[in-house]
Write a protein that holds these residues in place. Sequence first.
Motif, mmCIF file in Angstrom:
data_model
loop_
_atom_site.group_PDB
_atom_site.id
_atom_site.type_symbol
_atom_site.label_atom_id
_atom_site.label_comp_id
_atom_site.label_asym_id
_atom_site.label_seq_id
_atom_site.Cartn_x
_atom_site.Cartn_y
_atom_site.Cartn_z
ATOM 1 N N UNK A 392 -11.088 11.282 71.593
ATOM 2 C CA UNK A 392 -10.429 12.342 70.836
ATOM 3 C C UNK A 392 -11.177 13.667 70.989
ATOM 4 N N UNK A 393 -12.508 13.608 70.935
ATOM 5 C CA UNK A 393 -13.298 14.832 71.104
ATOM 6 C C UNK A 393 -13.099 15.418 72.497
ATOM 7 N N UNK A 394 -13.014 14.544 73.513
ATOM 8 C CA UNK A 394 -12.819 15.027 74.875
ATOM 9 C C UNK A 394 -11.458 15.686 75.025
ATOM 10 N N UNK A 395 -10.440 15.123 74.368
ATOM 11 C CA UNK A 395 -9.103 15.702 74.456
ATOM 12 C C UNK A 395 -9.022 17.041 73.736
ATOM 13 N N UNK A 396 -9.780 17.192 72.663
ATOM 14 C CA UNK A 396 -9.705 18.418 71.871
ATOM 15 C C UNK A 396 -10.606 19.527 72.418
ATOM 16 N N UNK A 397 -11.818 19.156 72.852
ATOM 17 C CA UNK A 397 -12.794 20.175 73.234
ATOM 18 C C UNK A 397 -13.262 20.074 74.681
ATOM 19 N N UNK A 398 -12.760 19.119 75.423
ATOM 20 C CA UNK A 398 -13.183 18.992 76.810
ATOM 21 C C UNK A 398 -14.455 18.168 76.946
ATOM 22 N N UNK A 399 -14.930 18.045 78.156
ATOM 23 C CA UNK A 399 -16.113 17.243 78.454
ATOM 24 C C UNK A 399 -17.371 18.051 78.127
ATOM 25 N N UNK A 400 -17.708 18.112 76.858
ATOM 26 C CA UNK A 400 -18.918 18.820 76.447
ATOM 27 C C UNK A 400 -20.142 17.926 76.507
ATOM 28 N N UNK A 401 -21.272 18.466 76.005
ATOM 29 C CA UNK A 401 -22.514 17.706 76.028
ATOM 30 C C UNK A 401 -22.447 16.442 75.201
ATOM 31 N N UNK A 402 -21.812 16.526 74.028
ATOM 32 C CA UNK A 402 -21.705 15.352 73.163
ATOM 33 C C UNK A 402 -20.908 14.248 73.839
ATOM 34 N N UNK A 403 -19.785 14.600 74.448
ATOM 35 C CA UNK A 403 -18.922 13.605 75.084
ATOM 36 C C UNK A 403 -19.648 12.927 76.241
ATOM 37 N N UNK A 404 -20.313 13.679 77.083
ATOM 38 C CA UNK A 404 -21.028 13.107 78.217
ATOM 39 C C UNK A 404 -22.170 12.197 77.746
ATOM 40 N N UNK A 405 -22.881 12.640 76.724
ATOM 41 C CA UNK A 405 -24.002 11.853 76.201
ATOM 42 C C UNK A 405 -23.531 10.509 75.655
ATOM 43 N N UNK A 406 -22.469 10.506 74.891
ATOM 44 C CA UNK A 406 -21.972 9.283 74.276
ATOM 45 C C UNK A 406 -21.310 8.368 75.295
ATOM 46 N N UNK A 407 -20.637 8.911 76.280
ATOM 47 C CA UNK A 407 -19.996 8.064 77.290
ATOM 48 C C UNK A 407 -21.032 7.274 78.085
ATOM 49 N N UNK A 408 -22.129 7.925 78.449
ATOM 50 C CA UNK A 408 -23.184 7.218 79.172
ATOM 51 C C UNK A 408 -23.784 6.088 78.351
ATOM 52 N N UNK A 409 -23.993 6.343 77.075
ATOM 53 C CA UNK A 409 -24.534 5.311 76.196
ATOM 54 C C UNK A 409 -23.560 4.147 76.033
ATOM 55 N N UNK A 410 -22.288 4.437 75.839
ATOM 56 C CA UNK A 410 -21.297 3.392 75.590
ATOM 57 C C UNK A 410 -21.111 2.483 76.805
ATOM 58 N N UNK A 411 -21.147 3.028 77.971
ATOM 59 C CA UNK A 411 -20.992 2.197 79.164
ATOM 60 C C UNK A 411 -22.118 1.170 79.272
ATOM 61 N N UNK A 412 -23.349 1.597 79.024
ATOM 62 C CA UNK A 412 -24.485 0.674 79.085
ATOM 63 C C UNK A 412 -24.436 -0.341 77.942
ATOM 64 N N UNK A 413 -24.041 0.113 76.765
ATOM 65 C CA UNK A 413 -24.012 -0.782 75.605
ATOM 66 C C UNK A 413 -22.946 -1.853 75.760
ATOM 67 N N UNK A 414 -21.776 -1.495 76.207
ATOM 68 C CA UNK A 414 -20.698 -2.469 76.361
ATOM 69 C C UNK A 414 -21.048 -3.532 77.400
ATOM 70 N N UNK A 415 -21.710 -3.131 78.465
ATOM 71 C CA UNK A 415 -22.121 -4.094 79.489
ATOM 72 C C UNK A 415 -23.180 -5.048 78.934
ATOM 73 N N UNK A 416 -24.119 -4.515 78.164
ATOM 74 C CA UNK A 416 -25.171 -5.355 77.580
ATOM 75 C C UNK A 416 -24.600 -6.323 76.550
ATOM 76 N N UNK A 417 -23.649 -5.893 75.753
ATOM 77 C CA UNK A 417 -23.058 -6.758 74.734
ATOM 78 C C UNK A 417 -22.292 -7.911 75.362
#
Length: 536
Positions: A392-417
């Motif tokens: 939702x944040x990416x759709x509203x404000x684009x690929x900002x620093x917050x979006x990039x930071x969280x996407x990288x974390x989520x990809x690693x976390x989902x694989x580990x889980x």
Amino acid sequence: MAIPNKQVPEPPPPPTNPAKQKHQPPKAAGLAASSNLPPFNKGESGESSTGQGSTSAGTRNGQVKVKPLHRDKVNKNTGHSMAWDKIDGGSFRVDDDLMEALFGFVATNRKSPKRDNSSNSKNLSSIPPAQIFILDARKSQNMATVLKSLSISRNELLDALTNGHGLNADTLDKLMRIAPTKEEESQILEFSGNPTRLADAESFLFYLLKAVPSAFGRLSAMLFRSNYDAEILHFKESLQIVDSGCTELRNRGLFIKLLEAILKAGNSQAFNPTSLRKLSDVKSTDGKTTLLHFVVKEVVRSEGKRYVLNRNRSLSRNISQRSNSSSVISEISTSKEKREKEYMMLGLPAVGGLSARFSNVKKAALIDYDAFASTCSVLEARAREVRAFVSQCAAANGEGGFVKEMKGFLEAAEEELKSLTKEQTRVMELVKKTTEYYHAGASKDQEAHEIQLFATIKDFLYMVDQACVMLARNLQRKTPSSSIEPSPKSSRMPVRFPNLPERFMLEKSMSSSGESDSDFIIDTYQLSWKGEDLCT
């Protein structure tokens, strides 16, 4: 009647004398001018004070009234001289401010002093306007208290929300504690008055939500990422403990010997492990011992005898290589009573230290099963929520620093889980097999959780420790140091009471010292039991 001059001096003229009235004001005026005290204010009648002493009624002209003294009144018109006649009004001055503060009272009809309207208007203009509370007053004050404990500025907070990092877990937790509801957010954003008049909490929320409308959603996602590593580490440690606990329970050893002794004592082929907790409830017919102590004593004796046999075999091999072997062999043969005591002394360290070999079993017994079983599923669900918010944040404000930071974390976390979910399934399958190893069909019990076996074994091991402590105490009582005779010179090492493990003789594990010495001395061949049947 007049008094002669030779006896009493002539009294002064009465105060009503016109000459005196004309002469007195200049004298009083000169006193007031030479005094350091501030000039008197006007009294109740509006006339200026003359500085004279107080009247008999306890009042002062032009001053605040003083509370009257409770004394008898004196009539001055006696026709003779009195002590009060020579008192000069200016010979002694009282601190009027102090008198007024201590003994004065303000008359109800006292005229209020005139006020300076210009100064009043200045004072009124300096009073800050009342603060505006949008939230509940108590909640607003609690929020303000939390905000004061933060060690970051508003700009630092805005930068962290924009970039997706820069706040520690403690700060994130405090900020989430003051998170408003959706309705409260709407009320704050709809405020159209002067923002500077808002209370501290409302002002903080107003400027924060105006700058970053999704501020608290971002804070929640950052808090999840901040706590993720600690939760995963704890979960991995729990998996390792449960895995190792299963390995300890499936290794055949002294623990299996204890279970074998319980089976033979109960004349059965199998029993429910939960029955291990009831062994101390089964009493002998004479009531002097329990089934638990009997079983532990037999296993201790068996371990001690095995140790002696192994030692004697070693000695026999050494004896065969010596010329004079008859004397050594005679020393090995001892009385039955001494042999039994030796077996007990040598077997106690092995059985008493049994629980130390099950450290992971005891740790696994303390794990919260519900939290352990749901850890992966809860983290996966939370990760899905955060990913949806980031989208939702990416759709509203684009690929900002917050979006990039969280996407990288989520990809690693989902694989580990995903990997941890598979590992958890494997470990829980091992727990199921271990439970079935001790009690067939136990895993089908819907009321008991799958790691209950660890708690049962932990309690049983504690009971075994207690029984070994009692056996050791009884042996110490029956083997005083004075009765130990030095052994003759030989190649055989003298038998001594063994050094027990450090944890074995803990004070907390010592039971009451009120039992008699014969409490645990029984004839193992003539022992009969009473109580419930423990076997299935």
